[in-house]
Scaffold this motif. Structure first.
Motif, short mmCIF file in Angstrom:
data_model
loop_
_atom_site.label_atom_id
_atom_site.label_comp_id
_atom_site.label_asym_id
_atom_site.label_seq_id
_atom_site.Cartn_x
_atom_site.Cartn_y
_atom_site.Cartn_z
N ILE A 184 -47.06 14.46 43.69
CA ILE A 184 -45.59 14.46 43.57
C ILE A 184 -45.03 15.01 44.87
CG2 ILE A 184 -43.61 15.33 42.30
CD1 ILE A 184 -45.41 15.41 39.82
N ASP A 185 -44.12 14.27 45.49
CA ASP A 185 -43.61 14.63 46.82
C ASP A 185 -42.88 15.96 46.83
OD1 ASP A 185 -44.62 12.30 47.91
OD2 ASP A 185 -42.73 11.20 47.74
N ILE A 186 -41.98 16.16 45.86
CA ILE A 186 -41.14 17.37 45.85
C ILE A 186 -41.19 17.96 44.44
CG2 ILE A 186 -38.85 18.34 46.30
CD1 ILE A 186 -38.95 14.85 47.25
N VAL A 187 -41.53 19.23 44.35
CA VAL A 187 -41.57 19.91 43.06
C VAL A 187 -40.73 21.18 43.15
CG1 VAL A 187 -43.01 21.10 41.36
CG2 VAL A 187 -43.84 19.01 42.44
N ILE A 188 -39.85 21.36 42.18
CA ILE A 188 -39.02 22.56 42.10
C ILE A 188 -39.22 23.15 40.71
CG2 ILE A 188 -36.71 23.52 42.39
CD1 ILE A 188 -35.96 20.75 43.67
N GLU A 189 -39.60 24.42 40.66
CA GLU A 189 -39.82 25.09 39.39
C GLU A 189 -38.76 26.16 39.17
OE1 GLU A 189 -43.36 27.73 37.25
OE2 GLU A 189 -43.12 27.76 39.43
N THR A 190 -38.15 26.12 37.98
CA THR A 190 -37.25 27.19 37.55
C THR A 190 -37.80 27.73 36.23
OG1 THR A 190 -35.79 25.86 36.13
CG2 THR A 190 -35.32 25.86 38.52
N PRO A 191 -37.27 28.82 35.72
CA PRO A 191 -37.78 29.34 34.45
C PRO A 191 -37.70 28.35 33.29
CG PRO A 191 -36.53 31.04 35.57
CD PRO A 191 -36.34 29.78 36.36
N ARG A 192 -36.80 27.37 33.37
CA ARG A 192 -36.66 26.44 32.24
C ARG A 192 -37.08 25.01 32.56
NH1 ARG A 192 -30.48 24.94 30.86
NH2 ARG A 192 -31.49 23.02 30.22
N SER A 193 -37.25 24.65 33.85
CA SER A 193 -37.48 23.25 34.20
C SER A 193 -38.55 23.09 35.27
CB SER A 193 -36.18 22.61 34.71
OG SER A 193 -35.15 22.69 33.76
N LEU A 194 -39.16 21.90 35.29
CA LEU A 194 -40.02 21.46 36.38
C LEU A 194 -39.42 20.16 36.90
CD1 LEU A 194 -42.71 22.08 37.93
CD2 LEU A 194 -43.77 20.38 36.42
N PHE A 195 -38.80 20.22 38.09
CA PHE A 195 -38.20 19.04 38.70
C PHE A 195 -39.27 18.34 39.54
CE2 PHE A 195 -34.88 22.14 38.00
CZ PHE A 195 -33.84 21.40 37.49
N ILE A 196 -39.47 17.05 39.29
CA ILE A 196 -40.49 16.29 40.03
C ILE A 196 -39.80 15.16 40.78
CG2 ILE A 196 -42.38 16.95 38.51
CD1 ILE A 196 -42.13 14.20 37.14
N GLY A 197 -39.92 15.16 42.10
CA GLY A 197 -39.19 14.21 42.93
C GLY A 197 -40.10 13.29 43.72
N GLU A 198 -39.72 12.04 43.81
CA GLU A 198 -40.43 11.05 44.63
C GLU A 198 -39.51 10.58 45.74
OE1 GLU A 198 -43.33 8.52 46.12
OE2 GLU A 198 -43.49 10.17 44.68
N ALA A 199 -39.99 10.63 46.97
CA ALA A 199 -39.19 10.23 48.13
C ALA A 199 -39.64 8.85 48.63
CB ALA A 199 -39.34 11.26 49.24
N LYS A 200 -38.67 8.01 48.97
CA LYS A 200 -38.97 6.69 49.48
C LYS A 200 -38.15 6.42 50.73
CE LYS A 200 -42.02 5.26 46.58
NZ LYS A 200 -43.41 5.12 47.06
N GLN A 201 -38.79 5.78 51.71
CA GLN A 201 -38.07 5.38 52.91
C GLN A 201 -37.93 3.86 52.94
OE1 GLN A 201 -39.51 7.13 56.53
NE2 GLN A 201 -37.81 6.33 57.74
N GLU A 202 -39.04 3.16 53.00
CA GLU A 202 -38.97 1.70 52.99
C GLU A 202 -39.85 1.09 51.91
OE1 GLU A 202 -39.83 0.21 56.87
OE2 GLU A 202 -38.28 1.39 57.85
N GLU A 203 -40.89 1.81 51.50
CA GLU A 203 -41.83 1.27 50.54
C GLU A 203 -41.26 1.29 49.12
OE1 GLU A 203 -45.59 3.16 50.81
OE2 GLU A 203 -45.72 2.98 52.98
N SER A 204 -41.78 0.40 48.29
CA SER A 204 -41.36 0.37 46.89
C SER A 204 -42.23 1.33 46.08
CB SER A 204 -41.50 -1.06 46.33
OG SER A 204 -42.84 -1.50 46.44
#
Length: 215
Positions: free
Chosen positions: A123-143
């Protein structure tokens, strides 16, 4: 730029744009608020990572005596999700026809294939808070990736399932909140993103442009 050649890799772009979040706690807090306006985590309680392979690193940290139990917990929770998941993917009619073993309950002999899908999911970007796990995918040109040879075929769905199974295996009650970053935003809102939104696993406002994440 080296030798006058632009670096077009997604990892370079992701690292360049998100590196400032490591040292700027308030920027992390603003991003969390953008992704979920009900998450009021304090800046010091927000943890941030890039290029995260959570399942692989979780298993690596386990003692030899616990690894087998941890693997079985991961597989158990993942298996619980698969029958309904396959039905949802098929009924959405957004994707190519699935193979028999895509999103299907594995046999004991094929458990290693499913575990490999979980362990190798990055997973490209992960942000953890006491209540959530945010999981982010980054794209530039690829699908967004789709690998028909996997049990968990589609990239965004695979990331979501991995995160959910890992949290359950760890006995953690955080909510998984997916997001994507790229340009142009309209181009991101295709098959996999539309599916995630239709299943209410992703909020449409969490389809972000690179401009949205600039500090």
């Amino acid at each position: 730029m080296v030798l006058g050649i632009d670096n077009r890799t997604e990892n370079w772009k992701t690292a360049y744009e998100f590196a400032p979040f490591f040292r700027d706690a308030e920027a992390r807090k603003r991003l969390v608020g953008r992704l979920d306006e009900t998450d009021y985590a304090e800046a010091d309680d927000i943890h941030f990572e890039l290029f995260w392979k959570g399942t692989r690193d979780y298993l690596h940290a386990e003692s030899n005596g616990e690894k087998g139990k941890s693997r079985e917990r991961l597989l158990m929770y993942c298996r619980d999700m698969l029958p309904e998941l396959r039905d949802r993917v098929v009924s959405s009619k957004r994707f190519q026809e699935l193979k028999d073993d895509n999103y299907a309950l594995p046999t004991p002999e094929s458990d290693s294939k499913l575990l490999s899908n979980l362990s190798n999911t990055e997973i490209d970007i992960v942000i953890e808070t006491p209540r959530s796990l945010f999981i982010g995918e980054a794209k530039q040109e690829e699908s967004f990736e789709a690998r028909s040879g996997h049990v968990l075929v589609h990239q965004l769905i695979r990331q979501y399932v991995m995160a959910k199974a890992l949290l359950k295996a760890m006995g953690c009650s955080r909510t998984v909140v997916p997001f994507v970053v790229g340009d142009p935003v309209d181009q991101l809102k295709r098959q996999q993103v539309k599916f995630m939104i239709s299943q209410r696993w992703m909020n449409e406002r969490n389809v972000l442009s690179w401009e949205d994440v600039k500090i």
